[in-house]
Enzyme design. Sequence first.
Site, PDB file in Angstrom:
ATOM      1  N   SER A   1     -44.714 -11.595 -31.363  1.00  0.00           N
ATOM      2  CA  SER A   1     -43.994 -11.429 -32.627  1.00  0.00           C
ATOM      3  C   SER A   1     -44.236 -10.043 -33.229  1.00  0.00           C
ATOM      4  CB  SER A   1     -44.450 -12.502 -33.625  1.00  0.00           C
ATOM      5  OG  SER A   1     -43.912 -12.234 -34.905  1.00  0.00           O
TER       6      SER A   1
ATOM      7  N   LYS B   1     -41.794 -25.982 -37.676  1.00  0.00           N
ATOM      8  CA  LYS B   1     -41.092 -25.917 -38.961  1.00  0.00           C
ATOM      9  C   LYS B   1     -40.919 -27.283 -39.612  1.00  0.00           C
ATOM     10  CE  LYS B   1     -38.628 -21.626 -38.196  1.00  0.00           C
ATOM     11  NZ  LYS B   1     -37.346 -20.932 -38.322  1.00  0.00           N
TER      12      LYS B   1
ATOM     13  N   GLY C   1     -32.943 -27.221 -33.761  1.00  0.00           N
ATOM     14  CA  GLY C   1     -34.317 -27.120 -34.220  1.00  0.00           C
ATOM     15  C   GLY C   1     -34.344 -26.861 -35.720  1.00  0.00           C
TER      16      GLY C   1
ATOM     17  N   ALA D   1     -34.478 -24.070 -37.439  1.00  0.00           N
ATOM     18  CA  ALA D   1     -33.560 -23.018 -37.890  1.00  0.00           C
ATOM     19  C   ALA D   1     -32.127 -23.542 -37.924  1.00  0.00           C
ATOM     20  CB  ALA D   1     -33.671 -21.793 -36.995  1.00  0.00           C
TER      21      ALA D   1
ATOM     22  N   ARG E   1     -28.269 -29.419 -25.802  1.00  0.00           N
ATOM     23  CA  ARG E   1     -28.544 -29.863 -24.432  1.00  0.00           C
ATOM     24  C   ARG E   1     -28.799 -31.356 -24.402  1.00  0.00           C
ATOM     25  NH1 ARG E   1     -33.706 -27.156 -22.702  1.00  0.00           N
ATOM     26  NH2 ARG E   1     -33.972 -27.142 -24.926  1.00  0.00           N
ATOM     27  N   THR E   2     -29.565 -31.839 -25.373  1.00  0.00           N
ATOM     28  CA  THR E   2     -29.921 -33.247 -25.433  1.00  0.00           C
ATOM     29  C   THR E   2     -29.053 -33.915 -26.495  1.00  0.00           C
ATOM     30  OG1 THR E   2     -32.186 -32.574 -24.931  1.00  0.00           O
ATOM     31  CG2 THR E   2     -31.862 -34.847 -25.652  1.00  0.00           C
TER      32      THR E   2
END
Length: 181
Positions: free
Chosen positions: A15, A67, A128, A130, A151-152
């Site tokens: 990062s 998160k 997710g 975000a 994807r899932t």
Amino acid sequence: MKKKAYVIGSNVRESLSPFIFNYWFNKAGINNEYNHLEIKPKNFNKEINKLLNKRNVCGFNVTIPYKEKIIRYLDKVDAHATKIGAVNCVTKKNGLWVGTNTDWIGFAAPLLKRKFLKKNCAAIIGYGGAAKAIIYSLQKMGYKEIKIFNRTFKKIENLGKFKNISPYEILEIENHTKKID
């Protein structure tokens, strides 16, 4: 005592946040320090409790995959983060750990300057923390339909119960690109 802040996640060693924050701390004459804190999922409970109990920690940013998980460790979560269901920024205020979400603002700010947006249909790939902030942002901006591709499919199949949200398997995206603003 020098105050410390961190970016926490399961893969944060690369990062640029510490470089950026420390540059601005130095430039502004702030005697604080910002570092990354790599936390493996199996150690999250132990490591987050240790971090929250350090006297000189004033806050931290949260990234993948924590998160959503961080919420239960906080004393307070603001209204936006509560609606989103994810926190990316934690600060210590009056001895309490307070969670906020700034992802939705960061996403919306440049788009709100664009007058040409139709706000009919938006697409999001993935689901997710975000992505949840982006959904919230798009809804606040008035998008009529939000298509989520993942994807899932099982992870998003129940999102269709929410207003203006349509879930799809990632492989279906090419059938929808012409309708997306």
